[in-house]
Enzyme design. Structure first.
Site: not given
Ligand code: NAD
Length: 359
Positions: A124, A190, A223, A247
């Site tokens: 972002y 991640k 995930d 988000d």
């Protein structure tokens, strides 16, 4: 003394949601001086600037904003007003509670988690190079010089994650956990793939966690978190995430508590705080007096707490919860059948909340 608050109606359904929330906030008996300022697509079409300096200056002065959602054009057009607002005012912590109120149609009754999303960096950050541009070409050449390769016709978005921003968001998560009697913080990342960005976030999170031994800490790959959260929701309490995962997981959390119409939030920095719903401007419903104002009203509850009006915040939250529990004067999204003709509109939902407040 009245609290000075900058009020941004926003786009699409924003103005009607803001009007409903303003009435509910005033019905608590707390006095406000509203400084109405504009931002968003409508303001861009009017003045050519989606985020006028006067709007930012007002929030800098009042230090508190209540904002309706604003529309961001997809792909081209101007950059997101939200991203710019958070960046300009350094509203680094996005707090989004996901609490399932009694009476809501959800497979997760009793869910009560809080998402802490880093708000200033990650993908972002707005460092982007359009494919074919001189910037993209220069970056691709630089990457080649550094020994990697990127296809020549690529567009690029840069993902910066810093020690500074990671440390302060994880600190904010632990601080929130301590002040609100929460038991556990889960860092989401991640880091197995993005070793130098998410890996750094995780390394910093572990270091911060070591300073707060009384709160349980764990980390999870994003995930896996999505899978675990919907399978074993009771295992989670406060989640802390870099911007993009924050988000996405916010919408997952909103879905788990009954929908976007119920998910409020706060963007908080050292010098200012802006309170807004997780959802967007839902433009297809604009002007129809149809959508649910709960998300923005709950953002108003968090604003009341931030202003030290803890009792008023509790009364407003209880009144909203009571209207939802009774299930009669609620908007279409809270009915079992979304076409239920007994659903009320945005304004009538606010009336019902105000009726509860006055009881
Ligand atoms: P959205 O959140 O506006 O709407 C998605 C769907 O969620 C709607 O069609 C509706 O079914 C439901 N929904 C949303 N709010 C609801 C409410 N209060 N009550 C009942 N149902 C509700 O998402 P979108 O359509 O992807 O985005 C529309 C615009 O909003 C885009 O321009 C986007 O960039 C912008 N946006 C702004 C913000 C913000 O201002 N903070 C946040 C997200 C998206």
């Amino acid at each position: 003394m009245a609290h000075d608050v900058t009020l941004i109606p926003g786009d699409g359904t924003g103005p009607e949601l803001v009007a409903a929330t303003r009435r509910a906030l005033e019905a608590t008996g707390v006095a406000f001086t509203w400084h109405v300022r504009q931002a968003g697509l409508a303001e861009f079409e009017r003045s050519g600037d989606p985020l006028p300096a006067g709007t930012l200056d007002s929030i800098r002065e009042t230090r508190v904003g209540l904002k309706g959602p604003t529309t961001t054009p997809v792909a081209g057009g101007f950059r997101s007003v939200n991203v710019e607002l958070r960046r300009q005012l350094d509203l680094y912590a996005c707090m989004r509670p996901c609490k399932a109120y009694e009476g809501v149609r959800t497979r997760y009754p009793g869910l009560d988690i809080v998402i802490m999303r880093e708000n200033t960096e990650d993908l972002y950050a707005g460092i982007e190079y359009e494919h074919g541009s001189a910037g993209a070409k220069a970056m691709i050449e630089l990457i080649a010089e550094l020994g990697s390769s990127v296809r020549a016709d690529s567009g690029l978005s840069i993902k910066p994650i810093s020690v500074f921003a990671s440390e302060r968001i994880v600190e904010a998560a632990f601080d929130f956990a301590k002040r609100n009697g929460r038991r556990k913080v889960t860092a989401v990342h991640k880091a197995n793939i993005m070793k130098f960005t998410d890996g750094l976030f995780l390394e910093v999170a572990r270091r911060v966690a070591a300073r707060h031994g009384e709160i349980e800490f764990e980390d999870l790959i994003v995930d896996n978190l999505c899978n675990q959260l919907v399978s074993w929701p009771d295992d989670y309490d406060v989640l802390v995430l870099p911007n993009l995962y924050g988000d996405i997981v916010s919408d997952l959390g909103a879905g788990m508590i009954g929908g976007l119409g119920l998910a409020g939030g706060a963007n908080v920095g050292e010098h200012a705080a802006v309170f807004e719903a997780t959802h967007g401007s839902a433009p297809t419903y604009a002007g129809l007096d149809k959508v649910n104002p709960t998300a923005l009203m709950l953002s108003g509850v968090y604003m009341l707490r931030h202003l030290g009006e803890v009792d008023a915040g509790a009364r407003l939250e209880q009144s909203i919860a009571e209207v939802i529990r009774k299930g009669e004067k609620v908007t279409f999204d809270l009915k079992d059948d979304r076409d239920d003709p007994t659903a009320v509109g945005t304004a009538a939902f606010a009336d019902a909340v105000i009726e509860e407040l006055n009881r």
